[in-house]
Design a protein around this motif. Structure first.
Motif, PDB file in Angstrom:
ATOM      1  N   ARG A   1       0.795  -1.172  -0.006  1.00 15.30           N
ATOM      2  CA  ARG A   1       0.005  -0.071   0.203  1.00 15.30           C
ATOM      3  C   ARG A   1       1.038   1.325   0.168  1.00 15.30           C
ATOM      4  NH1 ARG A   1      -5.163   0.948   1.131  1.00 15.30           N
ATOM      5  NH2 ARG A   1      -5.502  -1.206   1.451  1.00 15.30           N
ATOM      6  N   HIS A   2       0.570   2.049  -0.964  1.00 10.23           N
ATOM      7  CA  HIS A   2       1.514   3.570  -1.085  1.00 10.23           C
ATOM      8  C   HIS A   2       2.880   3.096  -1.214  1.00 10.23           C
ATOM      9  CE1 HIS A   2      -1.665   6.413   0.213  1.00 10.23           C
ATOM     10  NE2 HIS A   2      -2.193   5.957  -0.948  1.00 10.23           N
ATOM     11  N   MET A   3       3.450   1.806  -1.847  1.00 10.15           N
ATOM     12  CA  MET A   3       4.757   1.746  -1.801  1.00 10.15           C
ATOM     13  C   MET A   3       5.190   2.595  -3.004  1.00 10.15           C
ATOM     14  SD  MET A   3       4.964  -1.924  -4.270  1.00 10.15           S
ATOM     15  CE  MET A   3       6.823  -1.835  -3.797  1.00 10.15           C
ATOM     16  N   LEU A   4       4.667   3.232  -3.817  1.00  9.47           N
ATOM     17  CA  LEU A   4       5.106   4.415  -4.548  1.00  9.47           C
ATOM     18  C   LEU A   4       4.736   5.502  -4.219  1.00  9.47           C
ATOM     19  CD1 LEU A   4       4.942   2.512  -8.224  1.00  9.47           C
ATOM     20  CD2 LEU A   4       6.767   2.714  -6.667  1.00  9.47           C
ATOM     21  N   GLY A   5       5.545   6.511  -3.801  1.00 10.28           N
ATOM     22  CA  GLY A   5       4.949   7.890  -3.261  1.00 10.28           C
ATOM     23  C   GLY A   5       5.872   9.129  -3.615  1.00 10.28           C
ATOM     24  N   ARG A   6       5.947  10.174  -2.959  1.00  8.25           N
ATOM     25  CA  ARG A   6       6.993  11.253  -3.366  1.00  8.25           C
ATOM     26  C   ARG A   6       8.494  10.715  -3.258  1.00  8.25           C
ATOM     27  NH1 ARG A   6       2.763  13.309  -0.551  1.00  8.25           N
ATOM     28  NH2 ARG A   6       1.577  14.962  -1.744  1.00  8.25           N
ATOM     29  N   GLU A   7       8.955   9.912  -2.324  1.00  3.26           N
ATOM     30  CA  GLU A   7      10.245   9.693  -2.132  1.00  3.26           C
ATOM     31  C   GLU A   7      10.497   8.734  -3.146  1.00  3.26           C
ATOM     32  OE1 GLU A   7      12.980   7.017   0.751  1.00  3.26           O
ATOM     33  OE2 GLU A   7      11.069   7.594   1.573  1.00  3.26           O
ATOM     34  N   GLN A   8       9.755   7.707  -3.645  1.00  8.32           N
ATOM     35  CA  GLN A   8      10.015   6.796  -4.767  1.00  8.32           C
ATOM     36  C   GLN A   8      10.197   7.501  -6.125  1.00  8.32           C
ATOM     37  OE1 GLN A   8       7.716   6.086  -2.292  1.00  8.32           O
ATOM     38  NE2 GLN A   8       9.396   5.032  -1.266  1.00  8.32           N
ATOM     39  N   PHE A   9       9.146   8.320  -6.266  1.00  8.34           N
ATOM     40  CA  PHE A   9       8.998   9.274  -7.716  1.00  8.34           C
ATOM     41  C   PHE A   9      10.279  10.184  -7.835  1.00  8.34           C
ATOM     42  CE2 PHE A   9       4.244   8.329  -7.569  1.00  8.34           C
ATOM     43  CZ  PHE A   9       4.470   7.507  -8.257  1.00  8.34           C
ATOM     44  N   ALA A  10      10.926  10.510  -6.759  1.00  8.50           N
ATOM     45  CA  ALA A  10      11.950  11.489  -6.770  1.00  8.50           C
ATOM     46  C   ALA A  10      13.242  10.497  -7.418  1.00  8.50           C
ATOM     47  CB  ALA A  10      12.147  11.966  -5.492  1.00  8.50           C
ATOM     48  N   MET A  11      13.324   9.277  -7.065  1.00  6.95           N
ATOM     49  CA  MET A  11      14.413   8.364  -7.562  1.00  6.95           C
ATOM     50  C   MET A  11      14.403   8.186  -9.176  1.00  6.95           C
ATOM     51  SD  MET A  11      14.357   5.354  -4.477  1.00  6.95           S
ATOM     52  CE  MET A  11      14.156   5.944  -2.871  1.00  6.95           C
ATOM     53  N   VAL A  12      13.380   8.381  -9.658  1.00  9.37           N
ATOM     54  CA  VAL A  12      13.260   7.930 -11.226  1.00  9.37           C
ATOM     55  C   VAL A  12      13.964   9.099 -12.153  1.00  9.37           C
ATOM     56  CG1 VAL A  12      10.988   6.733 -10.691  1.00  9.37           C
ATOM     57  CG2 VAL A  12      10.994   8.980 -11.804  1.00  9.37           C
ATOM     58  N   ARG A  13      14.239   8.696 -13.173  1.00  2.00           N
ATOM     59  CA  ARG A  13      14.754   9.684 -14.017  1.00  2.00           C
ATOM     60  C   ARG A  13      13.720  10.188 -14.666  1.00  2.00           C
ATOM     61  NH1 ARG A  13      16.652   7.012 -18.249  1.00  2.00           N
ATOM     62  NH2 ARG A  13      16.067   4.955 -17.680  1.00  2.00           N
ATOM     63  N   PRO A  14      13.892  11.711 -15.006  1.00  2.00           N
ATOM     64  CA  PRO A  14      12.773  12.525 -15.574  1.00  2.00           C
ATOM     65  C   PRO A  14      12.146  12.055 -16.881  1.00  2.00           C
ATOM     66  CG  PRO A  14      14.472  14.199 -14.580  1.00  2.00           C
ATOM     67  CD  PRO A  14      15.024  12.662 -14.649  1.00  2.00           C
ATOM     68  N   GLY A  15      11.027  11.923 -17.165  1.00  2.00           N
ATOM     69  CA  GLY A  15      10.301  11.229 -18.264  1.00  2.00           C
ATOM     70  C   GLY A  15      10.123   9.858 -18.271  1.00  2.00           C
ATOM     71  N   THR A  16      10.330   9.017 -17.034  1.00  2.00           N
ATOM     72  CA  THR A  16      10.175   7.770 -17.084  1.00  2.00           C
ATOM     73  C   THR A  16       8.571   7.616 -17.158  1.00  2.00           C
ATOM     74  OG1 THR A  16      11.822   7.344 -15.539  1.00  2.00           O
ATOM     75  CG2 THR A  16      10.065   5.773 -15.429  1.00  2.00           C
ATOM     76  N   LEU A  17       8.122   6.455 -17.768  1.00  2.00           N
ATOM     77  CA  LEU A  17       6.765   6.234 -17.883  1.00  2.00           C
ATOM     78  C   LEU A  17       6.202   5.207 -16.921  1.00  2.00           C
ATOM     79  CD1 LEU A  17       7.048   5.417 -21.815  1.00  2.00           C
ATOM     80  CD2 LEU A  17       6.306   7.743 -20.652  1.00  2.00           C
ATOM     81  N   LEU A  18       4.786   5.212 -16.761  1.00  2.01           N
ATOM     82  CA  LEU A  18       4.362   4.272 -15.720  1.00  2.01           C
ATOM     83  C   LEU A  18       2.975   3.799 -16.130  1.00  2.01           C
ATOM     84  CD1 LEU A  18       4.118   3.464 -12.508  1.00  2.01           C
ATOM     85  CD2 LEU A  18       3.002   5.411 -12.180  1.00  2.01           C
ATOM     86  N   VAL A  19       2.722   2.509 -15.833  1.00  2.00           N
ATOM     87  CA  VAL A  19       1.697   2.019 -16.175  1.00  2.00           C
ATOM     88  C   VAL A  19       1.206   1.274 -14.734  1.00  2.00           C
ATOM     89  CG1 VAL A  19       0.454   0.228 -17.563  1.00  2.00           C
ATOM     90  CG2 VAL A  19       2.136   1.360 -18.653  1.00  2.00           C
ATOM     91  N   ASN A  20      -0.003   1.249 -14.620  1.00  2.00           N
ATOM     92  CA  ASN A  20      -0.492   0.543 -13.152  1.00  2.00           C
ATOM     93  C   ASN A  20      -1.843  -0.049 -13.739  1.00  2.00           C
ATOM     94  OD1 ASN A  20      -1.448  -0.461 -10.907  1.00  2.00           O
ATOM     95  ND2 ASN A  20      -1.623   1.474  -9.812  1.00  2.00           N
ATOM     96  N   THR A  21      -1.749  -1.290 -13.538  1.00  2.00           N
ATOM     97  CA  THR A  21      -3.005  -2.196 -13.997  1.00  2.00           C
ATOM     98  C   THR A  21      -3.135  -3.201 -13.029  1.00  2.00           C
ATOM     99  OG1 THR A  21      -1.734  -3.704 -15.274  1.00  2.00           O
ATOM    100  CG2 THR A  21      -3.011  -2.186 -16.804  1.00  2.00           C
ATOM    101  N   ALA A  22      -2.699  -2.970 -11.743  1.00  2.00           N
ATOM    102  CA  ALA A  22      -2.889  -3.798 -10.554  1.00  2.00           C
ATOM    103  C   ALA A  22      -3.915  -3.256  -9.437  1.00  2.00           C
ATOM    104  CB  ALA A  22      -1.381  -3.895  -9.960  1.00  2.00           C
ATOM    105  N   ARG A  23      -3.348  -2.199  -8.711  1.00  2.00           N
ATOM    106  CA  ARG A  23      -4.459  -1.826  -7.567  1.00  2.00           C
ATOM    107  C   ARG A  23      -4.242  -0.428  -7.381  1.00  2.00           C
ATOM    108  NH1 ARG A  23      -6.989  -5.505  -8.939  1.00  2.00           N
ATOM    109  NH2 ARG A  23      -8.121  -7.026  -7.531  1.00  2.00           N
ATOM    110  N   GLY A  24      -5.249   0.505  -7.323  1.00  2.00           N
ATOM    111  CA  GLY A  24      -4.654   2.149  -7.213  1.00  2.00           C
ATOM    112  C   GLY A  24      -4.005   2.323  -6.108  1.00  2.00           C
ATOM    113  N   ALA A  25      -4.263   1.593  -4.794  1.00  2.00           N
ATOM    114  CA  ALA A  25      -3.725   1.990  -3.538  1.00  2.00           C
ATOM    115  C   ALA A  25      -2.238   1.695  -3.419  1.00  2.00           C
ATOM    116  CB  ALA A  25      -4.696   1.465  -2.519  1.00  2.00           C
ATOM    117  N   ILE A  26      -1.884   1.036  -4.443  1.00  2.00           N
ATOM    118  CA  ILE A  26      -0.414   0.775  -4.478  1.00  2.00           C
ATOM    119  C   ILE A  26       0.542   2.168  -4.452  1.00  2.00           C
ATOM    120  CG2 ILE A  26       1.662  -0.477  -5.618  1.00  2.00           C
ATOM    121  CD1 ILE A  26      -0.580  -2.667  -6.371  1.00  2.00           C
TER     122      ILE A  26
END
Length: 329
Positions: A217-242
């Protein structure tokens, strides 16, 4: 509330949110072909059912089943989800009580989710929405900003059947696969298992394909998104609350995430005023993108087979907590 019941050896009950009543009816029809029947309850909560004290096997379609609901079913020994997901069932609590938790793993379900996840990824890479708009708006000039998938590093969160179907389909596309999972136990050719921080830092695209539980739950948040390289793409077909959706919106607005395709949300259906709806760099679908006619046709029979096995005292292969239950014996 719609109920129907005849005598059956396992006291099977089907609890379904009203909008899924058709699926429940199909499963009950398939059960009858096996010589079994079930009570059907079209409810939003199990406390809407007057008496469930005799229920031994519960099929739950989106209806919460936690400790307080289990308390109302003292004879309960199995809970079944008719689809891959079962996050509305408290599997830890069920295990503590010695209750099996099973789901239906139709191959067509996994395949549809894998194909639709790849489709959404390609739609982001090729900017399908923007490209279609060139024609619809008679824009004329084509500012080429599309990218091929070949050579991309795909960071996949989760190591279940859908992930393996995605990798099988893209193995010949020249992609590099890095996977973060707590369950991977042996080396897999062509796949590197890495910590989440490394996946976020290296991936050109992140595919969220894990289950929702307290650890994710919320394993991807501000801290995690700060680690990605700018322009990275994201697809979530699992569960919203992740994903922390407020952090997701911020990352998309800032460009830290280049674009996203989202099929699932913390609150469903996605609220009309959700800020994701206002962003130009997102594709949004209403938690149905991978659903297909083939899985719809196969699912009821498979679920009825699982219920029959349980009714006869057996344990289906799709039991999600079989090892934990065995340790209790």
């Amino acid at each position: 509330m719609n109920t129907s019941q005849t005598q059956n050896s396992a006291r099977i009950a089907v609890a379904t949110i009203p909008r899924a009543a058709g699926l429940a009816a199909g499963i009950i029809a398939a059960l009858r072909e096996h010589g079994l029947d079930a009570a059907q309850y079209d409810v939003n909560r199990l406390d809407e059912v007057a008496d469930m004290s005799e229920v031994e096997v519960l099929l739950s379609i989106g209806v919460l089943c936690r400790a307080q609901e289990m308390d109302r079913m003292p004879r309960l020994r199995a809970i079944v989800s008719p689809v891959l997901g079962f996050d509305w069932i408290d599997a830890d609590e069920a295990t503590r009580r010695g209750i099996a938790v099973c789901n239906t793993e139709a191959a067509e379900n996994r395949e549809g989710m894998a194909e639709s996840t790849i489709m959404l990824l390609l739609a982001l890479l090729y900017r399908l929405q923007d490209t279609e708009a060139l024609l619809r708006t008679n824009a004329g000039a084509d500012p080429i900003k599309r990218h091929i998938l070949k050579g991309r590093t795909l960071g996949i969160i989760g190591w279940g059947g859908i992930t393996r179907e995605v990798i099988a389909r893209l193995a010949a596309w020249g992609c590099h696969f890095i996977v973060h999972s707590r369950s991977a136990s042996a080396p897999v050719p062509g796949v590197s298992f890495v910590p989440l921080d490394e996946l976020l830092a290296r991936a050109d695209a992140i595919l969220v394909l894990t289950s929702l539980n307290p650890a994710t739950r919320h394993m991807l948040g501000r801290e995690q998104f700060a680690m990605v390289r700018p322009g990275t793409l994201l697809v979530n077909t699992a569960r919203g609350a992740i994903i922390d959706e407020a952090a997701l919106v911020e990352a998309l607005k800032s460009g830290q995430l280049g674009a996203a395709a989202i099929d699932v949300f913390e609150k469903e259906p996605c609220p009309p005023d959700h800020p994701l709806r206002e962003l130009p760099n997102v594709i949004l679908t209403p938690h149905c993108i991978g659903h297909n006619e083939e899985a719809k046709e196969a699912g009821p029979g498979l679920t009825a087979g699982i219920l029959k096995t349980l009714a006869e005292g057996g344990m289906p292969d799709s039991c999600r907590n079989a090892e934990a239950l065995a340790r209790r014996d």
